[in-house]
Design a protein around this motif. Structure first.
Motif, PDB file in Angstrom:
ATOM      1  N   LYS A  31       0.837  -1.210   0.000  1.00  0.00           N
ATOM      2  CA  LYS A  31       0.000   0.000   0.000  1.00  0.00           C
ATOM      3  C   LYS A  31       0.866   1.252   0.000  1.00  0.00           C
ATOM      4  O   LYS A  31       0.567   2.225  -0.716  1.00  0.00           O
ATOM      5  N   GLN A  32       1.939   1.210   0.793  1.00  0.00           N
ATOM      6  CA  GLN A  32       2.838   2.367   0.791  1.00  0.00           C
ATOM      7  C   GLN A  32       3.528   2.525  -0.557  1.00  0.00           C
ATOM      8  O   GLN A  32       3.690   3.640  -1.063  1.00  0.00           O
ATOM      9  N   ALA A  33       3.925   1.382  -1.141  1.00  0.00           N
ATOM     10  CA  ALA A  33       4.585   1.431  -2.447  1.00  0.00           C
ATOM     11  C   ALA A  33       3.630   1.925  -3.520  1.00  0.00           C
ATOM     12  O   ALA A  33       4.027   2.655  -4.441  1.00  0.00           O
ATOM     13  N   GLU A  34       2.363   1.549  -3.420  1.00  0.00           N
ATOM     14  CA  GLU A  34       1.371   2.007  -4.406  1.00  0.00           C
ATOM     15  C   GLU A  34       1.241   3.520  -4.368  1.00  0.00           C
ATOM     16  O   GLU A  34       1.095   4.169  -5.415  1.00  0.00           O
ATOM     17  N   LYS A  35       1.275   4.075  -3.156  1.00  0.00           N
ATOM     18  CA  LYS A  35       1.205   5.533  -3.052  1.00  0.00           C
ATOM     19  C   LYS A  35       2.406   6.177  -3.729  1.00  0.00           C
ATOM     20  O   LYS A  35       2.272   7.162  -4.458  1.00  0.00           O
ATOM     21  N   ILE A  36       3.589   5.570  -3.486  1.00  0.00           N
ATOM     22  CA  ILE A  36       4.808   6.126  -4.100  1.00  0.00           C
ATOM     23  C   ILE A  36       4.753   5.969  -5.615  1.00  0.00           C
ATOM     24  O   ILE A  36       5.076   6.892  -6.371  1.00  0.00           O
ATOM     25  N   ILE A  37       4.329   4.768  -6.068  1.00  0.00           N
ATOM     26  CA  ILE A  37       4.262   4.510  -7.506  1.00  0.00           C
ATOM     27  C   ILE A  37       3.253   5.426  -8.174  1.00  0.00           C
ATOM     28  O   ILE A  37       3.494   5.949  -9.276  1.00  0.00           O
ATOM     29  N   TRP A  38       2.118   5.627  -7.502  1.00  0.00           N
ATOM     30  CA  TRP A  38       1.105   6.512  -8.086  1.00  0.00           C
ATOM     31  C   TRP A  38       1.658   7.920  -8.246  1.00  0.00           C
ATOM     32  O   TRP A  38       1.446   8.560  -9.284  1.00  0.00           O
ATOM     33  N   LYS A  39       2.396   8.359  -7.216  1.00  0.00           N
ATOM     34  CA  LYS A  39       2.973   9.699  -7.306  1.00  0.00           C
ATOM     35  C   LYS A  39       4.031   9.768  -8.394  1.00  0.00           C
ATOM     36  O   LYS A  39       4.094  10.738  -9.169  1.00  0.00           O
ATOM     37  N   GLN A  40       4.862   8.709  -8.484  1.00  0.00           N
ATOM     38  CA  GLN A  40       5.890   8.692  -9.531  1.00  0.00           C
ATOM     39  C   GLN A  40       5.279   8.610 -10.917  1.00  0.00           C
ATOM     40  O   GLN A  40       5.822   9.158 -11.880  1.00  0.00           O
ATOM     41  N   ALA A  41       4.145   7.918 -11.020  1.00  0.00           N
ATOM     42  CA  ALA A  41       3.506   7.749 -12.320  1.00  0.00           C
ATOM     43  C   ALA A  41       2.785   9.011 -12.761  1.00  0.00           C
ATOM     44  O   ALA A  41       2.555   9.208 -13.968  1.00  0.00           O
ATOM     45  N   ASN A  42       2.414   9.893 -11.805  1.00  0.00           N
ATOM     46  CA  ASN A  42       1.588  11.037 -12.162  1.00  0.00           C
ATOM     47  C   ASN A  42       2.256  12.386 -11.918  1.00  0.00           C
ATOM     48  O   ASN A  42       1.695  13.410 -12.333  1.00  0.00           O
ATOM     49  N   TYR A  43       3.423  12.405 -11.277  1.00  0.00           N
ATOM     50  CA  TYR A  43       4.092  13.669 -10.987  1.00  0.00           C
ATOM     51  C   TYR A  43       5.532  13.609 -11.461  1.00  0.00           C
ATOM     52  O   TYR A  43       6.179  12.565 -11.426  1.00  0.00           O
ATOM     53  N   ASP A  44       6.026  14.742 -11.885  1.00  0.00           N
ATOM     54  CA  ASP A  44       7.405  14.872 -12.323  1.00  0.00           C
ATOM     55  C   ASP A  44       8.316  14.815 -11.099  1.00  0.00           C
ATOM     56  O   ASP A  44       8.136  15.607 -10.153  1.00  0.00           O
ATOM     57  N   PRO A  45       9.311  13.915 -11.082  1.00  0.00           N
ATOM     58  CA  PRO A  45      10.133  13.761  -9.871  1.00  0.00           C
ATOM     59  C   PRO A  45      11.010  14.975  -9.579  1.00  0.00           C
ATOM     60  O   PRO A  45      11.388  15.191  -8.440  1.00  0.00           O
ATOM     61  N   LEU A  46      11.349  15.773 -10.601  1.00  0.00           N
ATOM     62  CA  LEU A  46      12.228  16.929 -10.379  1.00  0.00           C
ATOM     63  C   LEU A  46      11.460  18.123  -9.846  1.00  0.00           C
ATOM     64  O   LEU A  46      11.815  18.694  -8.801  1.00  0.00           O
ATOM     65  N   THR A  47      10.385  18.493 -10.529  1.00  0.00           N
ATOM     66  CA  THR A  47       9.666  19.736 -10.183  1.00  0.00           C
ATOM     67  C   THR A  47       8.464  19.503  -9.285  1.00  0.00           C
ATOM     68  O   THR A  47       7.954  20.441  -8.674  1.00  0.00           O
ATOM     69  N   GLY A  48       8.022  18.249  -9.176  1.00  0.00           N
ATOM     70  CA  GLY A  48       6.825  17.976  -8.393  1.00  0.00           C
ATOM     71  C   GLY A  48       5.548  18.354  -9.114  1.00  0.00           C
ATOM     72  O   GLY A  48       4.460  18.239  -8.539  1.00  0.00           O
ATOM     73  N   LEU A  49       5.646  18.778 -10.356  1.00  0.00           N
ATOM     74  CA  LEU A  49       4.461  19.152 -11.136  1.00  0.00           C
ATOM     75  C   LEU A  49       3.810  17.895 -11.711  1.00  0.00           C
ATOM     76  O   LEU A  49       4.462  16.861 -11.890  1.00  0.00           O
ATOM     77  N   PRO A  50       2.519  17.934 -12.040  1.00  0.00           N
ATOM     78  CA  PRO A  50       1.891  16.817 -12.762  1.00  0.00           C
ATOM     79  C   PRO A  50       2.647  16.528 -14.064  1.00  0.00           C
ATOM     80  O   PRO A  50       3.130  17.451 -14.721  1.00  0.00           O
ATOM     81  N   ASN A  51       2.746  15.235 -14.399  1.00  0.00           N
ATOM     82  CA  ASN A  51       3.427  14.887 -15.636  1.00  0.00           C
ATOM     83  C   ASN A  51       2.421  14.703 -16.777  1.00  0.00           C
ATOM     84  O   ASN A  51       1.229  15.024 -16.624  1.00  0.00           O
ATOM     85  N   ARG A  52       2.894  14.179 -17.895  1.00  0.00           N
ATOM     86  CA  ARG A  52       2.023  14.035 -19.072  1.00  0.00           C
ATOM     87  C   ARG A  52       0.810  13.156 -18.758  1.00  0.00           C
ATOM     88  O   ARG A  52      -0.308  13.474 -19.184  1.00  0.00           O
TER      89      ARG A  52
END
Length: 1014
Positions: A571-592
């Motif tokens: 569950k914790q990994a899913e939260k991290i993966i969801w954030k990595q999948a939907n946010y840019d890791p450098l700027t923290g902005l939403p990704n494509r």
């Protein structure tokens, strides 16, 4: 030759043939081994005939005689053997001795020679003399008489010279022919006698079989009327001979068999066959069936059937035994078939294996194929099991085991793997104990093996599963657990056994959830979901739980099986993966990805409303230069700062996303007109353009923004992004640091560009390009030994397309590599062709794009190989490059230009003076020519500064060992000024526009050839 000699020889030959014919009219025994007395008698007879021939000689002079005695004596030696011939030779020699004369020695010698040669020919030839042919007899006569002629050398020389012309023709022509005819008659007589003996033997043999043989024989005519039957046939059919003579085959045969018999009998009558064999059932006098094997043959007279001979072999006892055996085999087959067992019978003495239909069905092949190729079964056994099977068979055959029994896998022809239980036993052995026959059965145990495997797998899964498993009774008391249960909960198997499952409950899951879970299991028999539990040490964790109720209807008991796995980390990994999948890791902005989801949601929300939203596509200008110059770390800091500035320029309801690299998007929702959009865009441009403090450095960038509106410009996400991207490129094209709205003309241009790329790819495949050539003229002598190759595209619909339109697109798409290679190949071949056809060396210049240098691959190796193959190593090719390429101060560019020089390729620097010119570049790189840009040449008429620049370039180039080419020469004044300034070559419309190869040859190549000849 004396005519009387010829007539006398002919009389001898005729008398000889007449005597043979009389002799041949009285047949005698010609056994291979005659008794001595008959041999002497034959010898006396042959000697008498010989002496008779000698009584009618041709007399040349006193004591000189000639006759055909040698013919009869050589034939005697060939056909009658040694003793008769010796007697005849002695008689003939005595008579010749009594005649006397000067040729007595040669005469006696000829007599002995002819008899000896006949005897030797008989002894050493292959085959019987009865098989001798006319050609061999003639050859024998020629050889014999040729040797006899040698005796002529024993008479006085003068006499020999007088005799040889007279006797050469009779000895070499008449006597050999007479020998061949006489021998043929005797050979034919021997052959007839032999055939008569064979016929007599066949007659006696047939008579013996007819009367006393074991076969029934009947002789009929072609109408089936009986002519004769033997006693064995009467005994076979229980009829007397008299009774059978009143019957016929149609009355004795069963109807089905007679139909087949009649078919073959008609073929026999028609002459298509001479005999046939059939299995026929005959009806005896007592109505019993007699199974027979019938052989039917015929005797023909002038190709028509005269008699029909039928042999009948009684096979009733054999057939009944076969029927009984077949019935037994059918019963065994039915038993094995009903049991679905494969049966095999191995004749070890003859190494013959027979299997039944079910065995073939197991293997998936035809039964006949399987029995004819027994190795099919052995080869189908799994390679891991084959050795064990063969060892088990050997152990039983050697008497080590009472029974052969083994389980193994077999791969059938449908590529399925089956498990078989193969059992067998030796059924018989000889007196020495050697096995003679072994039988056995195959049993398909695939299902049993699968069940066993399934049980083993289930037990393995239960014990080794990473999921915790427990079995509970109706009240929830634990009956059994696996290792994973102990590992996850902390309770050992013994600790938790007989305890209630409630010991794992915790406060994070309320009581109602447990009630709902139990209610679902009781009503539906199953529940699944997330739930919080508590370990033995009190630690709480979340699991994915599956509960199943199992009911044993016979025992009336119920069990619950619980399966759960610890998903806390998941569950914790899913939260991290969801954030990595939907946010840019450098700027923290939403990704494509998140941007696309947001746009999709926004479109659905606005479909029924009047509001619109704007999509901005933003690209940072000059970011690459900052990144390359200051490093990626500083580039990342700049991107972070730019992201903060963008977020500060919009409302909370708007969205900023980073697509990747230096590309951002901004979504402005709920807009009513473009004024607000303009305001935000201007604010963003202003903020982005502010200086960036990056450590000790300060960076300056700007932004280019493309704007598209929904739903005005597009109704899909893909369309919006594409249009915004096109608008952004339009802003860059207008000078950067600005924004630009999407317009329909951008889409038209994009479609045109896409179509151009497609056509360009097709043009490469279809070879739609051609080269035009513009002369480069020596300004001092006005000779043309150089030309620039300029590509033209002959489009099938648009006609001739200018390179200005497609070269840039080709560079962007990478198609310039293939186009450039084609240009080089065509130019090299054309230079070689002009050299070979006209004897003129013409240097051809080709333009090479910087893209070709960057992605050259193995192009240079192929270029060098082509030049070597065409023998173009004398600077026949010149490559033109731009100044921008030299800015890439890399070792690759320098080494490539050096390789060009080594391979016989010169280098020209094109458009010199319009870019970032540097004397350092000219000194560093190996350049052969400088090309003055036409912008300087064109203004020579009116601008003195341009003349000064041209003159300076010429002087500088010459100092550096380079030659100068002036482009754009269009007037005589320009040509003269450049020539006076020392310019080496000129190129422009004054001399010629670019022309096709045929026109270039006619105008310039021919002229250059004439000048060279002068």
């Amino acid at each position: 030759m004396d005519q009387s000699l010829i007539l006398n020889f002919i009389q001898n030959a005729a008398l000889l043939l007449a005597i043979v014919l009389v002799y041949d009219a009285f047949p005698r025994s010609h056994k291979r081994e005659l008794q001595l007395l008959p041999k002497l008698g034959v010898g006396l007879l042959v000697g008498g005939i010989t002496v008779g021939l000698m009584l009618m000689p041709w007399q040349h002079s006193q004591g000189v005689f000639f006759d055909s005695r040698t013919v009869i004596l050589s034939i005697s030696g060939l056909f009658f053997g040694g003793v008769p011939t010796l007697v005849a030779v002695l008689l003939s020699s005595l008579y010749r001795l009594s005649e006397g004369g000067p040729t007595v020695i040669s005469g006696i010698g000829a007599i002995f020679t002819s008899g000896l040669l006949g005897y030797l020919w008989r002894r050493f030839r292959k085959g019987e003399v009865g098989d001798i042919r006319f050609s061999e007899l003639f050859a024998f006569g020629v050889v014999t008489n040729s040797i006899i002629l040698l005796w002529g050398f024993t008479v006085p020389a003068q006499l020999a010279l007088n005799l040889f012309p007279l006797i050469i023709f009779p000895f070499l022509i008449i006597f050999p022919v007479t020998t061949a005819l006489l021998g043929t008659l005797l050979s034919r007589r021997i052959e007839i006698t032999r055939d008569q003996k064979i016929q007599l033997q066949d007659h006696l043999l047939f008579k013996s079989h007819f009367q006393a043989g074991s076969m029934g024989i009947a002789i009929t005519d072609k109408e089936h009327l009986w002519l004769k039957v033997n006693p064995n046939l009467c005994e076979m059919l229980l009829y007397s001979e008299k009774e059978l003579m009143h019957l016929s085959w149609p009355e004795l045969m069963q109807a089905q068999d007679y139909f087949i018999y009649k078919h073959y009998f008609n073929q026999l009558i028609e002459g298509e066959i001479n005999e046939f064999e059939l299995e026929v059932r005959l009806v005896a006098k007592d109505e019993s069936i007699v199974y027979t094997h019938m052989t039917v043959a015929c005797q023909r007279e002038q190709s028509k059937v005269d008699l029909v001979i039928t042999g009948v072999l009684n096979r009733t006892s054999q057939k009944e035994a076969e029927i009984a055996e077949l019935a037994s085999q059918e019963q065994l087959g039915l038993v094995l078939g009903s049991c679905e067992l494969g049966f095999w019978d191995w004749d070890l003495a003859n190494d013959v294996m027979e299997r039944n239909e079910h065995s073939a069905a197991i293997l998936g092949c035809d039964i006949d194929v399987l029995n004819q190729a027994p190795k099919l079964w052995i080869n189908a056994i799994h390679s891991d099991d084959r050795v064990a099977v063969l060892k088990s068979i050997d152990a039983h055959l050697n008497g080590e085991t009472e029974q052969y029994k083994v389980e193994y896998r077999i791969r059938n022809q449908a590529e399925e793997t089956l498990w078989l239980l193969d059992t067998g036993k030796v059924m018989s052995r000889d007196e020495k104990g050697k096995p003679l026959r072994m039988c056995g059965i195959y049993t398909d145990i695939t299902d049993r093996k699968r069940v066993e495997e399934s049980l083993r797998l289930a037990a393995s899964v239960y014990n080794n599963s990473s999921e915790a498993m427990s079995v509970q009774d109706e009240q929830g008391y634990i009956i059994n657990t696996n290792a994973a249960f102990s590992k996850i909960t902390g309770y050992s198997k013994d600790e938790i056994k007989l305890k209630n499952i409630k010991v794992l409950q915790c406060n994070q899951t309320n009581r109602n959830a447990y009630k709902q879970m139990n209610q679902a299991v009781e009503e539906e028999g199953r529940w699944q979901g997330e739930i919080w539990l508590k370990r033995k040490n009190g630690e709480e964790f979340v699991v994915w739980l599956t509960l199943n109720a199992l009911v044993d209807e016979r025992a009336g008991t119920q069990r619950r099986v619980a399966l759960f796995s610890d998903i806390t980390d998941k569950k914790q990994a899913e939260k991290i993966i969801w954030k990595q999948a939907n946010y840019d890791p450098l700027t923290g902005l939403p990704n494509r990805r998140m941007l696309l989801d947001y746009l999709s949601t926004e479109m659905l929300r606005l479909d029924n409303g009047e509001h619109r939203f704007a999509l901005m596509f933003l690209d940072l200008d000059y970011f690459k230069e900052v990144n390359d110059t200051l490093g990626h770390d500083m580039g990342d800091r700049l991107l972070l700062e730019a992201a903060k500035r963008l977020k500060a320029c919009i409302r909370e309801t708007d969205v900023v996303a980073r697509l990747g690299g230096d590309e951002f998007t901004v979504v402005l929702s709920g807009i009513t007109d473009t004024k607000g959009v303009d305001k935000v865009a201007k604010h963003i441009l202003s903020r982005i353009a502010e200086p960036y403090k990056l450590g000790d450095e300060t960076a300056y960038i700007s932004a280019s923004i493309g704007i598209t509106l929904y739903p005005d410009d597009a109704l899909t996400i893909e369309g919006l992004l594409k249009h915004a991207d096109q608008a952004m490129y339009a802003a860059k094209g207008e000078g950067r640091n600005r924004f630009h709205y999407f317009t329909p003309s951008m889409q038209r241009y994009a479609k045109h560009r896409m179509r151009l790329i497609q056509d360009l790819r097709q043009a490469i495949v279809n070879q739609e390009f051609e080269l035009f050539y513009q002369p480069i003229v020596c300004l001092q002598s006005e000779k043309c030994l150089k030309a620039e190759a300029l590509i033209r595209w002959r489009h099938p619909k648009r006609g001739l397309v200018s390179p200005i339109e497609f070269i840039a697109v080709a560079e962007e798409t990478g198609l310039i590599i293939e186009i450039g290679n084609w240009v080089f190949q065509q130019a090299a071949k054309q230079s070689a062709l002009w050299r070979d056809r006209f004897g003129v060396e013409v240097q051809i210049s080709i333009n090479k794009s910087p893209v070709q240098f960057r992605d050259e691959g193995d192009s240079f190796e192929s270029w060098a190989a082509l030049l070597k193959a065409l023998k173009l190593t004398n600077n026949n090719i010149c490559v033109e490059i731009t100044e921008g390429l030299l800015l890439d101060n890399s070792h690759t560019i320098s080494s490539t230009l050096a390789m060009y020089r080594k391979s016989g390729i010169q280098v020209s620097l094109d458009d010199f003076g319009t870019g970032y010119s540097s004397l350092a570049y000219l000194k560093k790189f190996e350049i052969d020519y400088l090309k003055i840009d036409q912008s300087f040449t064109r203004n020579l008429d009116s601008n003195g500064n341009d003349f000064t620049l041209c003159e300076a370039i010429i002087v500088m180039a010459h100092k550096l060992g380079m030659k100068v080419i002036a482009e754009g020469v269009e007037t005589d004044y320009q040509r003269q000024v450049l020539a006076d300034a020392g310019c080496d070559y000129g190129q422009g419309y004054l001399f010629s526009k670019p022309v096709p190869v045929e026109e270039f040859e006619q105008v310039f190549i021919t002229k250059a050839k004439e000048n060279s000849e002068v």
